[in-house]
Design an enzyme around this catalytic site. Structure first.
Site, PDB file in Angstrom:
ATOM      1  N   ASP A  10      41.279  56.155  52.624  1.00 43.08           N
ATOM      2  CA  ASP A  10      40.518  57.494  52.628  1.00 43.08           C
ATOM      3  C   ASP A  10      39.451  57.485  51.685  1.00 43.08           C
ATOM      4  OD1 ASP A  10      41.972  56.761  50.251  1.00 43.08           O
ATOM      5  OD2 ASP A  10      42.628  59.000  50.163  1.00 43.08           O
ATOM      6  N   ASP A  15      38.538  52.915  47.437  1.00 49.08           N
ATOM      7  CA  ASP A  15      38.891  52.469  48.927  1.00 49.08           C
ATOM      8  C   ASP A  15      37.469  51.732  49.306  1.00 49.08           C
ATOM      9  OD1 ASP A  15      41.204  54.425  50.133  1.00 49.08           O
ATOM     10  OD2 ASP A  15      40.042  55.190  48.494  1.00 49.08           O
ATOM     11  N   ASN A  39      41.730  61.785  49.506  1.00 45.34           N
ATOM     12  CA  ASN A  39      40.525  61.876  48.554  1.00 45.34           C
ATOM     13  C   ASN A  39      39.854  63.221  49.024  1.00 45.34           C
ATOM     14  OD1 ASN A  39      41.334  60.025  46.643  1.00 45.34           O
ATOM     15  ND2 ASN A  39      40.350  58.182  47.990  1.00 45.34           N
ATOM     16  N   THR A 123      45.507  52.124  51.635  1.00 46.48           N
ATOM     17  CA  THR A 123      44.951  52.591  50.220  1.00 46.48           C
ATOM     18  C   THR A 123      44.806  54.062  50.130  1.00 46.48           C
ATOM     19  OG1 THR A 123      42.768  52.410  51.078  1.00 46.48           O
ATOM     20  CG2 THR A 123      43.827  50.272  50.180  1.00 46.48           C
ATOM     21  N   PHE A 164      48.889  59.788  43.334  1.00 48.71           N
ATOM     22  CA  PHE A 164      48.185  60.779  44.483  1.00 48.71           C
ATOM     23  C   PHE A 164      48.569  60.555  45.580  1.00 48.71           C
ATOM     24  CE2 PHE A 164      44.466  61.560  46.950  1.00 48.71           C
ATOM     25  CZ  PHE A 164      44.498  62.978  46.774  1.00 48.71           C
ATOM     26  N   ASN A 165      48.474  58.925  46.151  1.00 43.17           N
ATOM     27  CA  ASN A 165      48.697  58.864  47.571  1.00 43.17           C
ATOM     28  C   ASN A 165      50.054  59.026  48.072  1.00 43.17           C
ATOM     29  OD1 ASN A 165      45.980  57.718  47.798  1.00 43.17           O
ATOM     30  ND2 ASN A 165      46.782  55.582  47.444  1.00 43.17           N
ATOM     31  N   HIS A 237      42.046  50.943  41.634  1.00 47.68           N
ATOM     32  CA  HIS A 237      43.458  50.851  42.212  1.00 47.68           C
ATOM     33  C   HIS A 237      43.395  50.112  43.672  1.00 47.68           C
ATOM     34  CE1 HIS A 237      44.476  54.298  39.466  1.00 47.68           C
ATOM     35  NE2 HIS A 237      43.302  55.004  39.976  1.00 47.68           N
ATOM     36  N   ASP A 238      42.489  50.717  44.611  1.00 39.63           N
ATOM     37  CA  ASP A 238      42.897  50.209  45.954  1.00 39.63           C
ATOM     38  C   ASP A 238      42.462  48.544  46.180  1.00 39.63           C
ATOM     39  OD1 ASP A 238      43.474  52.779  46.512  1.00 39.63           O
ATOM     40  OD2 ASP A 238      41.774  53.412  47.362  1.00 39.63           O
TER      41      ASP A 238
HETATM   42  C1  BDR Z   1      44.760  56.676  44.462  1.00 36.63           C
HETATM   43  O1  BDR Z   1      44.255  57.924  44.675  1.00 36.63           O
HETATM   44  C2  BDR Z   1      43.006  57.893  45.104  1.00 36.63           C
HETATM   45  O2  BDR Z   1      42.230  58.836  44.486  1.00 36.63           O
HETATM   46  C3  BDR Z   1      42.406  56.449  45.145  1.00 36.63           C
HETATM   47  O3  BDR Z   1      41.343  56.331  46.263  1.00 36.63           O
HETATM   48  C4  BDR Z   1      43.661  55.447  45.431  1.00 36.63           C
HETATM   49  O4  BDR Z   1      44.121  55.220  46.385  1.00 36.63           O
HETATM   50  C5  BDR Z   1      45.000  56.216  42.976  1.00 36.63           C
HETATM   51  O5  BDR Z   1      46.089  57.359  42.740  1.00 36.63           O
HETATM   52 CA    CA Z   2      42.451  55.526  47.931  1.00 41.42          CA
END
Ligand code: BDR
Ligand code: CA
Length: 308
Positions: A10, A15, A39, A123, A164-165, A237-238
């Site tokens: 996303d 990403d 996102n 991701t 979040f994801n 993160h991703d």
């Molecule tokens: C995740 O949330 C998104 O904002 C980032 O792309 C990542 O995948 C981190 O919590």
């Molecule tokens: Ca992401």
């Protein structure tokens, strides 16, 4: 032999960098990119993916997913990624187009036609992956593993308990985590250690070339939100989920039982990790806790050189 993978994402700053890392790797064969809303809206994350791939000169089938999670309204993250979902660099319009298939149809086609098992790298929210598993149960056997970014053993980033994801589509995450497919989870426990400092951003910028400069500009924007939160660098993160497939020794993981909270008033979207093996249940997830940060940064620097 390259590892065949599908990236479901996303974009999203991290990403976008995860995509660039994957396409630069001689270890991976990226068969397709599928898009999930998260996102930003589906329309924006699709547009961002096409722009980044086109800018980098990569051509691969790209397919869009649904506009919203399986059972809930969409949550987006403009605070982190801006109104476009990829604020920062000025990217030209893409000369690539999404294919006619939906994300789950493209995943099914690639998996069905492949001689080898496919590794999925999600991701974003797990909407597409869960839907694929529900619609094509016969293809589950052909998934080698899922290396995902999501969740956390200790503490969330979008609620006190949830990352979040997973929070965007907890029901989808529940389906994926119960699927029996081997999972490597790069959650906040590790991604908050995958920090990119200013000096790392300058190393990337100094590689020169349009992709290196774009990545540095993405990181400049991404840093703003994280500095305000008190981070000393941006958690990337991703790319952790991609880096693990390229070189599993870069992360330290522990095999544990993980459930997804789909009902809690305060804990919706939490990845409930049985860290002390209290339940004595089957250990379904390799949870990442540590990263060789220096090697991770070197990997990113080498990746951007590939595009020159
Ligand atoms: C995740 O949330 C998104 O904002 C980032 O792309 C990542 O995948 C981190 O919590
Ligand atoms: Ca992401």
């Amino acid at each position: 032999m390259r590892i065949p993978v599908i990236i479901d994402c996303d974009p999203g700053h991290d990403d976008a960098i995860a995509l660039l890392l994957a396409f630069a790797s001689e270890k991976l064969d990226v068969k397709a990119v599928t898009i999930v809303a998260g996102n930003q809206t589906q329309e924006k994350t699709l547009n961002n993916a096409l722009k980044v791939l086109s800018f980098a000169g990569v051509n691969v089938p790209v397919a869009k997913g649904d506009d919203k999670p399986l059972m809930r309204d969409l949550i987006i993250a403009p605070e982190v990624h801006g109104d476009s979902g990829l604020d920062g660099p000025e990217l030209p319009e893409s000369n690539l187009k999404a294919c006619d298939m939906l994300a789950i149809e493209l995943i099914a086609k690639v998996v069905r036609e492949s001689d080898k098992k496919i590794t999925l790298i999600p991701t974003g929210a797990l909407t597409n992956i869960a839907k694929f598993l529900l619609c094509y149960p016969e293809l589950k056997e052909k998934i080698e593993r899922i290396s995902l970014m999501g969740g956390a053993c200790f503490g969330g980033n979008w609620s006190p308990a949830a990352e979040f994801n997973i929070l965007v589509d907890p029901e989808a995450a529940d389906i994926v985590f119960k699927s029996g497919i081997p999972i490597t989870m790069s959650g906040l426990d590790v991604t908050h250690k995958a920090l990119i400092y200013d000096e790392d951003v300058e190393r990337i910028r100094n590689v020169g070339g349009k992709v290196a400069v774009m990545v540095a500009e993405l990181l400049d924007f991404f840093a703003k939100f994280h500095m305000d939160m008190g981070f000393k660098g941006s958690p990337l993160h991703d790319p952790c989920a991609v880096a693990w497939v390229i070189d599993p020794s870069i992360l330290t993981t522990k095999k544990l039982h993980v459930d997804i909270e789909t009902k809690g008033e305060h804990t919706l979207g939490a990845t409930v990790v049985d860290y002390y093996d209290v339940l004595k249940k089957e250990k379904n997830v390799d949870v990442a806790f540590d990263i060789d940060r220096e090697r991770f940064v070197d990997m990113l620097v080498e990746a951007v050189k590939y595009y020159n």
